[in-house]
Design an enzyme around this catalytic site. Structure first.
Site, PDB file in Angstrom:
ATOM      1  N   ARG A   1       1.118 -30.617 157.968  1.00 27.92           N
ATOM      2  CA  ARG A   1       1.815 -29.354 158.248  1.00 27.92           C
ATOM      3  C   ARG A   1       0.838 -28.252 158.646  1.00 27.92           C
ATOM      4  O   ARG A   1       1.204 -27.287 159.310  1.00 27.92           O
ATOM      5  CB  ARG A   1       2.586 -28.872 157.011  1.00 27.92           C
ATOM      6  CG  ARG A   1       3.770 -29.738 156.615  1.00 27.92           C
ATOM      7  CD  ARG A   1       4.613 -29.003 155.590  1.00 27.92           C
ATOM      8  NE  ARG A   1       5.503 -29.853 154.818  1.00 27.92           N
ATOM      9  CZ  ARG A   1       6.729 -30.212 155.184  1.00 27.92           C
ATOM     10  NH1 ARG A   1       7.211 -29.802 156.334  1.00 27.92           N
ATOM     11  NH2 ARG A   1       7.465 -30.981 154.417  1.00 27.92           N
TER      12      ARG A   1
ATOM     13  N   ASP B   1      11.473 -25.570 162.255  1.00 31.62           N
ATOM     14  CA  ASP B   1      10.400 -26.096 163.089  1.00 31.62           C
ATOM     15  C   ASP B   1      10.935 -26.765 164.355  1.00 31.62           C
ATOM     16  O   ASP B   1      10.424 -26.543 165.446  1.00 31.62           O
ATOM     17  CB  ASP B   1       9.522 -27.070 162.284  1.00 31.62           C
ATOM     18  CG  ASP B   1      10.334 -28.041 161.420  1.00 31.62           C
ATOM     19  OD1 ASP B   1      11.559 -28.181 161.652  1.00 31.62           O
ATOM     20  OD2 ASP B   1       9.748 -28.663 160.524  1.00 31.62           O
TER      21      ASP B   1
ATOM     22  N   LYS C   1      10.267 -26.798 154.204  1.00 33.78           N
ATOM     23  CA  LYS C   1       8.984 -26.131 154.298  1.00 33.78           C
ATOM     24  C   LYS C   1       8.508 -26.049 155.738  1.00 33.78           C
ATOM     25  O   LYS C   1       7.505 -25.431 156.031  1.00 33.78           O
ATOM     26  CB  LYS C   1       7.931 -26.917 153.482  1.00 33.78           C
ATOM     27  CG  LYS C   1       8.294 -27.098 152.016  1.00 33.78           C
ATOM     28  CD  LYS C   1       7.344 -28.153 151.400  1.00 33.78           C
ATOM     29  CE  LYS C   1       8.181 -29.034 150.522  1.00 33.78           C
ATOM     30  NZ  LYS C   1       7.506 -30.256 150.126  1.00 33.78           N
ATOM     31  N   GLY C   2       9.244 -26.712 156.634  1.00 32.49           N
ATOM     32  CA  GLY C   2       8.797 -26.835 158.017  1.00 32.49           C
ATOM     33  C   GLY C   2       8.630 -25.518 158.746  1.00 32.49           C
ATOM     34  O   GLY C   2       7.877 -25.422 159.708  1.00 32.49           O
TER      35      GLY C   2
ATOM     36  N   ASP D   1       5.708 -32.409 159.200  1.00 32.50           N
ATOM     37  CA  ASP D   1       4.918 -33.293 158.341  1.00 32.50           C
ATOM     38  C   ASP D   1       5.162 -34.768 158.617  1.00 32.50           C
ATOM     39  O   ASP D   1       6.162 -35.163 159.225  1.00 32.50           O
ATOM     40  CB  ASP D   1       5.278 -33.038 156.872  1.00 32.50           C
ATOM     41  CG  ASP D   1       6.671 -33.570 156.526  1.00 32.50           C
ATOM     42  OD1 ASP D   1       7.637 -33.180 157.205  1.00 32.50           O
ATOM     43  OD2 ASP D   1       6.773 -34.403 155.599  1.00 32.50           O
TER      44      ASP D   1
ATOM     45  N   PHE E   1       8.139 -38.838 167.321  1.00 33.78           N
ATOM     46  CA  PHE E   1       7.886 -38.191 166.038  1.00 33.78           C
ATOM     47  C   PHE E   1       6.600 -37.376 166.123  1.00 33.78           C
ATOM     48  O   PHE E   1       5.515 -37.916 166.307  1.00 33.78           O
ATOM     49  CB  PHE E   1       7.789 -39.244 164.934  1.00 33.78           C
ATOM     50  CG  PHE E   1       7.739 -38.639 163.558  1.00 33.78           C
ATOM     51  CD1 PHE E   1       8.904 -38.224 162.939  1.00 33.78           C
ATOM     52  CD2 PHE E   1       6.531 -38.478 162.905  1.00 33.78           C
ATOM     53  CE1 PHE E   1       8.866 -37.655 161.677  1.00 33.78           C
ATOM     54  CE2 PHE E   1       6.486 -37.908 161.638  1.00 33.78           C
ATOM     55  CZ  PHE E   1       7.643 -37.495 161.020  1.00 33.78           C
ATOM     56  N   VAL E   2       6.733 -36.073 166.020  1.00 29.56           N
ATOM     57  CA  VAL E   2       5.567 -35.191 166.144  1.00 29.56           C
ATOM     58  C   VAL E   2       5.206 -34.576 164.794  1.00 29.56           C
ATOM     59  O   VAL E   2       6.055 -34.452 163.909  1.00 29.56           O
ATOM     60  CB  VAL E   2       5.807 -34.074 167.187  1.00 29.56           C
ATOM     61  CG1 VAL E   2       5.884 -34.653 168.587  1.00 29.56           C
ATOM     62  CG2 VAL E   2       7.067 -33.259 166.870  1.00 29.56           C
TER      63      VAL E   2
ATOM     64  N   LYS F   1      14.142 -31.112 170.732  1.00 25.71           N
ATOM     65  CA  LYS F   1      14.196 -32.495 171.240  1.00 25.71           C
ATOM     66  C   LYS F   1      15.603 -32.704 171.763  1.00 25.71           C
ATOM     67  O   LYS F   1      16.461 -33.238 171.056  1.00 25.71           O
ATOM     68  CB  LYS F   1      13.997 -33.465 170.072  1.00 25.71           C
ATOM     69  CG  LYS F   1      12.612 -33.865 169.758  1.00 25.71           C
ATOM     70  CD  LYS F   1      12.699 -34.987 168.718  1.00 25.71           C
ATOM     71  CE  LYS F   1      11.382 -35.240 168.067  1.00 25.71           C
ATOM     72  NZ  LYS F   1      11.547 -36.140 166.895  1.00 25.71           N
TER      73      LYS F   1
ATOM     74  N   ASP G   1      16.537 -31.418 166.280  1.00 23.55           N
ATOM     75  CA  ASP G   1      16.587 -32.818 166.719  1.00 23.55           C
ATOM     76  C   ASP G   1      18.057 -33.218 166.874  1.00 23.55           C
ATOM     77  O   ASP G   1      18.672 -32.916 167.891  1.00 23.55           O
ATOM     78  CB  ASP G   1      15.841 -33.682 165.706  1.00 23.55           C
ATOM     79  CG  ASP G   1      15.769 -35.144 166.106  1.00 23.55           C
ATOM     80  OD1 ASP G   1      16.051 -35.451 167.280  1.00 23.55           O
ATOM     81  OD2 ASP G   1      15.433 -35.993 165.265  1.00 23.55           O
TER      82      ASP G   1
END
Ligand code: 5GP
Ligand code: MG
Length: 177
Positions: free
Chosen positions: A162, A97, A42-43, A156, A149-150, A128, A100
């Protein structure tokens, strides 16, 4: 909600600038290619919704819901829920989103190529670089964030935050709840 944020890393204005720049880059590269834009739920939701409004040319939209397989992270397995969109012969742009380790987008890219996509490029709001474990490159990147962690704008913590219009880090007390 806003009270839980310790520090803002990317403001609403900065996100807007990123959207405008990415919109121009993608328009330049895809305006005559009728691309298929695939969002990772869902990001991707706020980012994808805002970004596609900057793309003023023919395209189609679809989505993939992927989940990482708990416990075997190092093998690079993710599972796709439901059917893979029909990508045969299409120029695909995958939207997420954040990039990483690269595990998610690396697997998705592979699956789409196996399903006959003509090309697959990746577009993420945030990168990142320090987290990277897979050899993967996103052609379209909004900007970098530190290895923390953002949350916000799609990202989320336990499914919350979100809907924040900016990107930030949570106060430590939020994790102690
Ligand atoms: P990767 O597969 O590249 O390791 O991770 C990608 C996914 O991990 C992202 O789509 C996102 O769901 C999650 N993720 C990675 N970093 C962060 C972060 O800083 N905050 C949040 N909320 N999710 C993250
Ligand atoms: Mg995600």
């Amino acid at each position: 909600m806003h009270n839980d944020i310790e520090k803002i890393y990317v403001s609403e204005n900065e996100i807007n600038d990123m959207l405008n720049r990415l919109g121009k880059e993608i328009t330049n590269d895809y305006k005559d290619r009728n691309p298929l834009i695939i969002g990772l739920l869902k990001g991707c939701l706020p980012f994808m919704s805002d970004l596609v409004k900057k793309l003023d040319f023919p395209l189609t939209l679809n989505y993939i819901k992927a989940s990482s397989y708990q416990g075997i992270e190092s093998t690079g397995f993710i599972t796709i829920e439901g059917k893979v969109p029909d990508v045969k012969g299409r120029d695909v742009i995958v939207i997420d989103d954040i990039l990483d380790t690269g595990r998610t987008l690396d697997s998705i890219r592979r699956v789409l190529v196996e399903h006959g996509a003509n090309s697959v490029e990746l577009c993420v709001l945030l990168d990142k670089p320090e987290g990277r474990k897979f050899d993967i490159h996103a052609k379209y990147v909004g900007g970098p964030v530190p290895n923390e962690f953002v949350v916000g704008y799609g990202l989320d913590y336990n499914e919350h935050y979100r809907n924040l219009p900016y990107i930030g880090v949570l106060k430590p007390r939020v994790y102690q709840k």
